[in-house]
Design an enzyme around this catalytic site. Structure first.
Site, PDB file in Angstrom:
ATOM      1  N   GLU A 108      -9.208 -11.124  -7.004  1.00  0.00           N
ATOM      2  CA  GLU A 108      -7.981 -10.004  -6.791  1.00  0.00           C
ATOM      3  C   GLU A 108      -7.220 -10.372  -8.240  1.00  0.00           C
ATOM      4  O   GLU A 108      -6.899  -9.210  -8.771  1.00  0.00           O
ATOM      5  CB  GLU A 108      -7.970  -9.681  -5.570  1.00  0.00           C
ATOM      6  CG  GLU A 108      -8.758  -9.553  -4.889  1.00  0.00           C
ATOM      7  CD  GLU A 108      -8.468  -9.566  -3.381  1.00  0.00           C
ATOM      8  OE1 GLU A 108      -7.310  -9.845  -2.638  1.00  0.00           O
ATOM      9  OE2 GLU A 108      -9.759  -9.149  -2.068  1.00  0.00           O
ATOM     10  N   TYR A 128     -12.135  -2.977  -3.005  1.00  0.00           N
ATOM     11  CA  TYR A 128     -12.936  -3.006  -1.286  1.00  0.00           C
ATOM     12  C   TYR A 128     -15.081  -2.406  -1.417  1.00  0.00           C
ATOM     13  O   TYR A 128     -14.818  -1.794  -0.709  1.00  0.00           O
ATOM     14  CB  TYR A 128     -12.936  -1.145  -0.511  1.00  0.00           C
ATOM     15  CG  TYR A 128     -11.387  -1.829  -0.397  1.00  0.00           C
ATOM     16  CD1 TYR A 128     -10.534  -3.244   0.644  1.00  0.00           C
ATOM     17  CD2 TYR A 128     -10.451  -0.901  -0.935  1.00  0.00           C
ATOM     18  CE1 TYR A 128      -9.737  -2.829   0.721  1.00  0.00           C
ATOM     19  CE2 TYR A 128      -9.063  -0.854  -0.514  1.00  0.00           C
ATOM     20  CZ  TYR A 128      -9.030  -1.423   0.566  1.00  0.00           C
ATOM     21  OH  TYR A 128      -6.964  -1.616   1.205  1.00  0.00           O
ATOM     22  N   LYS A 155       0.544  -1.040  -0.019  1.00  0.00           N
ATOM     23  CA  LYS A 155      -0.350   0.079   0.126  1.00  0.00           C
ATOM     24  C   LYS A 155       1.156   1.342  -0.051  1.00  0.00           C
ATOM     25  O   LYS A 155       1.578   1.134   0.508  1.00  0.00           O
ATOM     26  CB  LYS A 155      -0.539  -0.080   1.273  1.00  0.00           C
ATOM     27  CG  LYS A 155      -2.400  -1.431   0.934  1.00  0.00           C
ATOM     28  CD  LYS A 155      -3.041  -1.551   2.534  1.00  0.00           C
ATOM     29  CE  LYS A 155      -4.075  -2.095   2.553  1.00  0.00           C
ATOM     30  NZ  LYS A 155      -4.734  -2.122   3.185  1.00  0.00           N
ATOM     31  N   HIS A 179      -2.109  -5.372   1.453  1.00  0.00           N
ATOM     32  CA  HIS A 179      -3.290  -6.043   1.160  1.00  0.00           C
ATOM     33  C   HIS A 179      -2.931  -7.282   0.956  1.00  0.00           C
ATOM     34  O   HIS A 179      -2.095  -7.387   0.445  1.00  0.00           O
ATOM     35  CB  HIS A 179      -4.221  -4.899   0.585  1.00  0.00           C
ATOM     36  CG  HIS A 179      -5.163  -5.601   0.219  1.00  0.00           C
ATOM     37  ND1 HIS A 179      -6.475  -5.981   0.493  1.00  0.00           N
ATOM     38  CD2 HIS A 179      -5.821  -7.035  -0.925  1.00  0.00           C
ATOM     39  CE1 HIS A 179      -7.425  -7.393  -0.036  1.00  0.00           C
ATOM     40  NE2 HIS A 179      -6.254  -7.670  -0.716  1.00  0.00           N
ATOM     41  N   ASN A 207      -1.544  -0.225   6.929  1.00  0.00           N
ATOM     42  CA  ASN A 207      -1.947  -1.022   7.236  1.00  0.00           C
ATOM     43  C   ASN A 207      -0.416  -2.231   6.156  1.00  0.00           C
ATOM     44  O   ASN A 207      -0.343  -2.851   6.419  1.00  0.00           O
ATOM     45  CB  ASN A 207      -2.539  -1.011   8.588  1.00  0.00           C
ATOM     46  CG  ASN A 207      -4.073  -1.760   7.112  1.00  0.00           C
ATOM     47  OD1 ASN A 207      -3.609  -2.180   5.698  1.00  0.00           O
ATOM     48  ND2 ASN A 207      -4.647  -3.037   7.479  1.00  0.00           N
TER      49      ASN A 207
HETATM   50  P1  TYD Z   1     -10.714  -5.800   5.674  1.00  0.00           P
HETATM   51  O1  TYD Z   1     -11.064  -6.393   4.174  1.00  0.00           O
HETATM   52  O2  TYD Z   1     -11.722  -5.498   7.172  1.00  0.00           O
HETATM   53  O3  TYD Z   1      -9.185  -5.537   6.606  1.00  0.00           O
HETATM   54  P2  TYD Z   1      -7.703  -6.544   5.759  1.00  0.00           P
HETATM   55  O4  TYD Z   1      -7.441  -5.116   4.577  1.00  0.00           O
HETATM   56  O5  TYD Z   1      -7.550  -7.559   6.925  1.00  0.00           O
HETATM   57  O6  TYD Z   1      -8.465  -7.751   5.092  1.00  0.00           O
HETATM   58  O7  TYD Z   1     -10.533  -4.051   5.090  1.00  0.00           O
HETATM   59  C1  TYD Z   1     -10.161  -3.405   4.291  1.00  0.00           C
HETATM   60  C2  TYD Z   1      -8.934  -2.328   4.725  1.00  0.00           C
HETATM   61  O8  TYD Z   1     -10.052  -1.324   4.910  1.00  0.00           O
HETATM   62  C3  TYD Z   1      -8.507  -2.228   5.866  1.00  0.00           C
HETATM   63  O9  TYD Z   1      -6.647  -2.802   6.107  1.00  0.00           O
HETATM   64  C4  TYD Z   1      -7.666  -0.968   6.488  1.00  0.00           C
HETATM   65  C5  TYD Z   1      -9.669  -0.283   5.850  1.00  0.00           C
HETATM   66  N1  TYD Z   1     -10.013   0.177   7.254  1.00  0.00           N
HETATM   67  C6  TYD Z   1      -9.897   0.844   7.871  1.00  0.00           C
HETATM   68  O10 TYD Z   1      -9.391   2.260   6.891  1.00  0.00           O
HETATM   69  N2  TYD Z   1     -11.021   1.515   9.126  1.00  0.00           N
HETATM   70  C7  TYD Z   1     -11.562   0.071   9.190  1.00  0.00           C
HETATM   71  O11 TYD Z   1     -11.923   0.311  10.560  1.00  0.00           O
HETATM   72  C8  TYD Z   1     -11.396  -1.185   9.148  1.00  0.00           C
HETATM   73  C9  TYD Z   1     -11.593  -2.414   9.447  1.00  0.00           C
HETATM   74  C10 TYD Z   1     -10.399  -1.430   7.930  1.00  0.00           C
END
Ligand code: TYD
Length: 153
Positions: A126, A49, A9, A115, A112
């Site tokens: 994907e 998303y 990311k 992905h 974070n």
């Molecule tokens: P998600 O698909 O729930 O998690 P992951 O990436 O662990 O599969 O969410 C997708 C992305 O959405 C996540 O990486 C970061 C963003 N996100 C937020 O910005 N705030 C939040 O509260 C959540 C749950 C996700």
């Protein structure tokens, strides 16, 4: 052998962690069979998303994913989808276990770092979303004898 999608990311690119994060996957033994840099737009992010479209954080998520190009990777290995999720760690970096990528490299629920596809169905959809068929390479038996026993591979 399974294939899965990883996106490095904008938080990875902004913090100059590209090499370090790719290295984590390489050292684990995942094989990189596709990799490219791409600038994401609203259309691909709304598809990628789609399960989060109605969430209050969706606009900021979309904006954060457009801050810089991302690096899309196709990683492959035995049980690659689950292995990559496991080493990626919990969504929120503040709660992710130490030793996972998110646990070691971020403090955020949104910035974070990576992905990773969360199921075989997601990985298939994907990979098609981010790669043309010819952009994923056949690595043959490269390193297989070092990575796995004959029974596993
Ligand atoms: P998600 O698909 O729930 O998690 P992951 O990436 O662990 O599969 O969410 C997708 C992305 O959405 C996540 O990486 C970061 C963003 N996100 C937020 O910005 N705030 C939040 O509260 C959540 C749950 C996700």
């Amino acid at each position: 052998m399974e294939k899965t999608l990883v996106l490095l990311k904008p938080s990875t690119i902004q913090r100059a962690l590209i090499g370090e994060i790719i290295s984590r996957f390489e050292k684990k033994g995942l094989r990189i069979s596709g990799m490219k840099m791409m600038q994401l737009d609203d259309a691909i992010l709304e598809q990628h998303y789609s399960h989060l479209l109605n969430k209050p954080f969706f606009p900021s998520l979309k904006a954060s994913m457009k801050k810089t190009p991302v690096i899309a990777m196709c990683l492959e290995g035995v049980d690659a989808i689950a292995v990559v999720r496991y080493i990626t760690g919990y969504t929120n970096g503040r709660k992710a276990d130490a030793g996972t990528i998110r646990g070691d490299y971020c403090m955020s629920n949104q910035q974070n770092i990576v992905h990773a596809s969360d199921s075989p169905e997601a990985a298939e959809a994907e990979l098609k979303r981010f790669f043309k068929q010819e952009e994923i390479y056949d690595l043959g038996d490269l390193n297989m004898d070092r990575l796995y026993s004959v029974d596993e591979a």
